[in-house]
Design a protein around this motif. Structure first.
Motif, PDB file in Angstrom:
ATOM      1  N   GLN A   1      32.536 -55.255   6.268  1.00 52.58           N
ATOM      2  CA  GLN A   1      31.721 -54.722   5.179  1.00 52.58           C
ATOM      3  C   GLN A   1      32.584 -54.152   4.060  1.00 52.58           C
ATOM      4  O   GLN A   1      32.226 -54.220   2.882  1.00 52.58           O
TER       5      GLN A   1
ATOM      6  N   TYR B   1      30.954 -54.656   0.344  1.00 52.48           N
ATOM      7  CA  TYR B   1      29.590 -54.156   0.558  1.00 52.48           C
ATOM      8  C   TYR B   1      29.633 -52.662   0.850  1.00 52.48           C
ATOM      9  O   TYR B   1      28.912 -51.868   0.242  1.00 52.48           O
ATOM     10  N   LEU B   2      30.466 -52.279   1.746  1.00 49.36           N
ATOM     11  CA  LEU B   2      30.626 -50.866   2.071  1.00 49.36           C
ATOM     12  C   LEU B   2      31.652 -50.277   1.102  1.00 49.36           C
ATOM     13  O   LEU B   2      32.752 -50.806   0.975  1.00 49.36           O
TER      14      LEU B   2
ATOM     15  N   LEU C   1      24.630 -47.395   1.265  1.00 50.65           N
ATOM     16  CA  LEU C   1      23.958 -48.180   2.296  1.00 50.65           C
ATOM     17  C   LEU C   1      22.455 -47.966   2.262  1.00 50.65           C
ATOM     18  O   LEU C   1      21.682 -48.905   2.403  1.00 50.65           O
TER      19      LEU C   1
ATOM     20  N   ARG D   1      20.159 -51.154   1.598  1.00 50.29           N
ATOM     21  CA  ARG D   1      19.242 -51.542   2.674  1.00 50.29           C
ATOM     22  C   ARG D   1      17.799 -51.454   2.216  1.00 50.29           C
ATOM     23  O   ARG D   1      16.978 -52.310   2.539  1.00 50.29           O
TER      24      ARG D   1
ATOM     25  N   PHE E   1      27.459 -57.780  13.353  1.00 47.36           N
ATOM     26  CA  PHE E   1      26.808 -56.510  13.022  1.00 47.36           C
ATOM     27  C   PHE E   1      25.904 -56.042  14.166  1.00 47.36           C
ATOM     28  O   PHE E   1      25.783 -54.850  14.424  1.00 47.36           O
TER      29      PHE E   1
ATOM     30  N   ASP F   1      22.329 -55.538   6.269  1.00 46.97           N
ATOM     31  CA  ASP F   1      23.783 -55.694   6.167  1.00 46.97           C
ATOM     32  C   ASP F   1      24.162 -57.170   6.173  1.00 46.97           C
ATOM     33  O   ASP F   1      25.036 -57.605   5.422  1.00 46.97           O
TER      34      ASP F   1
ATOM     35  N   TRP G   1      23.326 -58.700   2.720  1.00 47.67           N
ATOM     36  CA  TRP G   1      24.250 -58.384   1.619  1.00 47.67           C
ATOM     37  C   TRP G   1      25.614 -59.009   1.832  1.00 47.67           C
ATOM     38  O   TRP G   1      26.260 -59.460   0.877  1.00 47.67           O
ATOM     39  N   CYS G   2      26.053 -59.050   3.061  1.00 43.30           N
ATOM     40  CA  CYS G   2      27.368 -59.653   3.296  1.00 43.30           C
ATOM     41  C   CYS G   2      27.307 -61.164   3.126  1.00 43.30           C
ATOM     42  O   CYS G   2      28.233 -61.771   2.589  1.00 43.30           O
TER      43      CYS G   2
END
Lengths: 248, 566
Positions: B270, B275-276, B287, B291, B371, B399, B402-403
């Motif tokens: 992530q 993303y993270l 997040l 989300r 994940f 998650d 988005w990834c």
């Protein structure tokens, strides 16, 4: 190259076309390996397989290009059908829209493929219809578990999921001069017959004795020898010729 | 010589440990709290208030995070604030991903519509500040513990995470088992990790959930002990980087290139995909926002039932999902299928230029597996996610979404009309192989095999049909470490290295044999070492040819001449 016996052997390039998930790969798997798998991964690009078909007078070796069904991959199709001597255009007889797509492919083949191409129209998933019973398949010992799931969404109600009548498809096939079969890759019903009929329908004159391997290369350019004499589909002797089984 | 992990320079981990200590990860305001009081506090804090519901004997924990309306702000905020948007989903018994019909029937749904969400979100954030403080304090303590524990002590302590993990257990004293084997876990949702709530909120908490089996000189051979110690020190090198309040992505890339430990992969991926956030202060809120955005999109996309959906896309997705990784039990479970369908559909309608293309269904599965594995114990490939709380499924789905989006952003032209990205890559591969292994290229040409006939799939599915998902996951560690071009450019060199690996065999084959062989390459037995070697070879080819990519664009016949001219 070496003929495997007394009979002359020739290669025939065959391409499978049709909407996604109608069972193209399953038909080939049944023909080539006499096997069936639920939920096979979708074909990407195309898959290549071969299988021999023994006729009384000769042996036909099919070089099969099993293409991907999704529309996005359609631009690859000409590469695979360009030099094909035969085509299997498949629809799902439990899904009305898939016949429309099959007609589209037939039209494209008639327009762009080799003039003498032998085309078979095949309605697959017969096991999902009522007619699936009572088949005395030439494949030995294949019991069919009627109306079993095929991973598709249609089989909610057990029984007849058919959406395309035999008459409808047959009359279209007759109009266009196509071989016509209803099959079940799952039970094996009529699968060998399709390929045998195609093998018989290939005119002797177009058979080269083991032409170069993969006779369908193209270099990816634009469709070259197209727009020729369309509609010249040769298929005279259909009914009476499919008595000889293909070798497995 | 190109051994995976040692390929790139790595800085020593020791100094970074010190640095971490001065950079508490969580919200700064929590750092002033005294960790000695932590245990007591957690007993009386929100953790406790939630425990009766989240307790153990409830096999299905949906609803556990949906407190009664009167206490909503307090408890929701305490657990994790994006629960706010999960309220629409009041599944009665079976945990499931939200469906449109439920949204409408949920009384509280109205207050969480997209238009009011932001306002209510801010409102309860401010109201629940204190709870957040406690919450974050709980998680910040173990990070410091790790720091003070240091490398040496971790390596020598068996099951060290039983100490680290305790506060994250989030169940008061019951969480004390920590580590991998929680007595608690057996009584709660099967396979679900006890500390999943902490993970849901911040993947950084995975750093404290690593189980190290006790080293026993009577049981383990010296080689095993060496391997275990090597694993521990490798994990600690990752932890050092990942614990930093602002993760140094360059360092993470150089470490991750050689493979990421399973336990840290979800967080590392992530981060690598962007993303993270690298900055730990921004993680929780980012997040939550992302989300929520995904869940809102999904809710909207499915709100009018199938009639309101793009029929072509939906049909294609729904016929492909049952045939995605059909040999892995995880993908046969309904819950997996519903979640993946939703992810793919939402992605497709948000990317109309490409829409859904077969192969993308393969690309989502490594994310799903990785994940999901963060939240469960045991082998994810045989796990039935149907028993997981919907919260977890939503978070994993979001998650993944988005990834997947980040990944596909880098290879968009692979899937638009006529797939020019793939066409280009196939042609580049052909030219590259001409240079790397001209004998093989000549042979393929002689037997009239075209590259597109076998490598289209390699590009379209990122070699996922050629390798097990586990191996692909390992490959993606490296792809992601290569930055934005990993899935487009580096992949090309991997394909080249992969093809020339079979050069000797291929050169003896005719057209048919080549095609059959390339369609089912003998990679079933491949493991991490084989993949590592392949990646190293790809790296070598990339180093040699990357900067001469001008050749790759030209027709192959002219390559050699141009080469000479240059």
């Amino acid at each position: 190259m070496a003929e495997g016996g007394p009979k002359p052997s020739s290669s025939v390039k065959l391409v499978l076309l049709g909407e996604a998930a109608v069972g193209k790969s399953s038909l080939v798997l049944r023909f080539v390996n006499d096997d069936f798998q639920e939920n096979r991964e979708p074909t990407i690009g195309a898959a290549f397989l071969t299988q021999k078909c023994n006729l009384p007078s000769r042996t036909i070796k099919f070089e099969i290009w099993d293409t991907a069904g999704q529309e996005r991959f359609a631009s690859l199709a000409p590469m695979y059908y360009r030099n094909a001597q035969s085509a299997l255009v498949v629809y799902d007889l439990t899904k009305a829209s898939s016949l429309a797509k099959a007609k589209h492919w037939v039209a494209e083949l008639q327009r762009q493929a080799s003039p003498g191409i032998v085309i078979a129209l095949v309605g697959n998933k017969l096991d999902l219809t009522n007619q699936s019973t009572g088949l005395e398949s030439s494949m030995g010992g294949l019991s069919l578990s009627a109306a079993a799931s095929d991973g598709d969404e249609e089989e909610e109600e057990e029984g007849d999921a058919r959406q395309i009548t035999t008459a409808e498809a047959k009359s279209y096939a007759d109009e266009e001069g196509l071989l016509f079969f209803e099959t079940s890759a799952k039970t094996g019903h009529n699968v060998q017959e399709v390929f045998t009929a195609i093998a018989n329908a290939i005119p002797e004159s177009t058979l080269k004795t083991r032409g170069g391997p993969g006779s369908g290369r193209t270099g990816g350019g634009a469709a070259g020898d197209t727009f020729g004499g369309s509609g010249g589909v040769n298929l005279s002797a259909v009914g009476e010729t499919n008595k000889d089984g293909c070798a497995c | 010589m190109w051994g995976g992990g040692s390929k790139k320079p790595q800085s020593g981990p020791a100094q970074e440990m010190v640095q971490v200590g001065t950079n508490p990860i969580a919200n700064p305001k929590t750092t002033t709290l005294d960790k000695d009081t932590n245990t007591d506090r957690s007993e009386s804090s929100f953790w406790r208030s939630r425990s009766p519901q989240s307790n153990v004997s409830t096999p299905h924990r949906d609803g556990a995070y949906r407190p009664p309306a009167d206490s909503q702000t307090k408890v929701v905020g305490a657990s994790y604030s994006y629960t706010d948007m999960l309220n629409f989903e009041n599944t009665p018994s079976r945990p499931r991903t939200p469906t449109h019909s439920k949204h409408k029937s949920t009384p509280s749904g109205g207050s969480h519509s997209p238009t009011t969400a932001a306002a209510s979100y801010n409102a309860f954030m401010s109201q629940t500040d204190d709870d957040w403080g406690l919450d974050l304090n709980d998680t910040s303590i173990p990070k410091e513990t790790t720091v003070t524990g240091g490398l040496g002590s971790i390596a020598s302590m068996a099951g060290v995470t039983s100490i680290e993990g305790r506060p994250l257990g989030a169940k008061g004293s019951k969480g004390a088992g920590g580590g991998y084997e929680y007595p608690l876990a057996k009584k709660r949702t099967k396979g679900l990790k006890a500390q999943f709530e902490g993970l849901v909120r911040d993947p950084g908490n995975s750093l404290h959930m690593i189980y190290h089996p006790p080293i026993n000189t009577d049981v383990h051979s010296s080689a095993e002990i060496e391997a275990m110690n090597a694993r521990i020190s490798r994990i600690n090198r990752f932890k050092t980087v990942l614990q930093s309040s602002t993760v140094d992505l360059t360092k993470l890339r150089s470490l991750a290139w050689g493979g990421i430990p399973d336990e840290l992969r979800p967080m590392a991926w992530q981060l690598l995909l962007g993303y993270l956030p690298a900055n730990s202060d921004r993680r929780v809120t980012t997040l939550e926002r992302k989300r929520k955005e995904y869940l809102d999109s999904a809710k909207q996309a499915f709100s009018r039932g199938e009639a309101g959906m793009d029929q072509t896309i939906w049909h294609q997705i729904s016929i492909d999902i049952p045939r995605t990784n059909p040999h892995i039990p995880l993908y046969g479970h309904k819950t997996t299928q519903r979640c993946l369908e939703k992810i793919l559909y939402v992605w497709a309608i948000r990317h109309p230029a490409s829409g859904y293309v077969q192969g993308i269904n393969d690309l989502v599965t490594p994310f799903w597996q990785v994940f999901l594995s963060a939240y469960i114990e045991g082998d994810v490939e045989t796990f039935d996610p149907g028993s997981l709380p919907p919260e977890v499924l939503d978070v994993v789905s979001a998650d993944c979404f988005w990834c997947l989006t980040k990944l596909l952003d880098g290879i968009q032209d692979n899937y638009i009309h006529s797939q020019p990205g793939i066409q280009r890559q196939v042609s580049q591969l052909r030219d590259l192989v001409r240079r790397i292994d001209s004998g093989l290229a000549k042979h393929l040409n002689d037997v009239q095999v075209q590259f597109i006939q076998f490598s289209f799939r390699w590009m379209n599915c990122m070699l996922m049909r050629e390798f097990s998902v586990k191996n692909v996951i390992r490959m993606w560690d490296t792809y992601m470490s290569e930055g934005n071009s990993g899935f487009s450019e580096f992949h090309l060199y991997v394909c080249a290295a992969f093809l020339v690996k079979w050069s000797a065999e291929l050169k003896k084959m005719d057209f048919q044999e080549v095609m059959m062989f390339l369609q089912s390459l003998p990679t079933k037995e491949w493991g991490e070492k084989d993949i590592g070697l392949l990646l190293s070879e790809a790296f070598m080819w990339q180093s040699l040819y990357r900067n001469s990519s001008a050749h790759l664009r030209d027709d192959g016949t002219t390559v050699h001449n141009e080469e000479l001219n240059l």
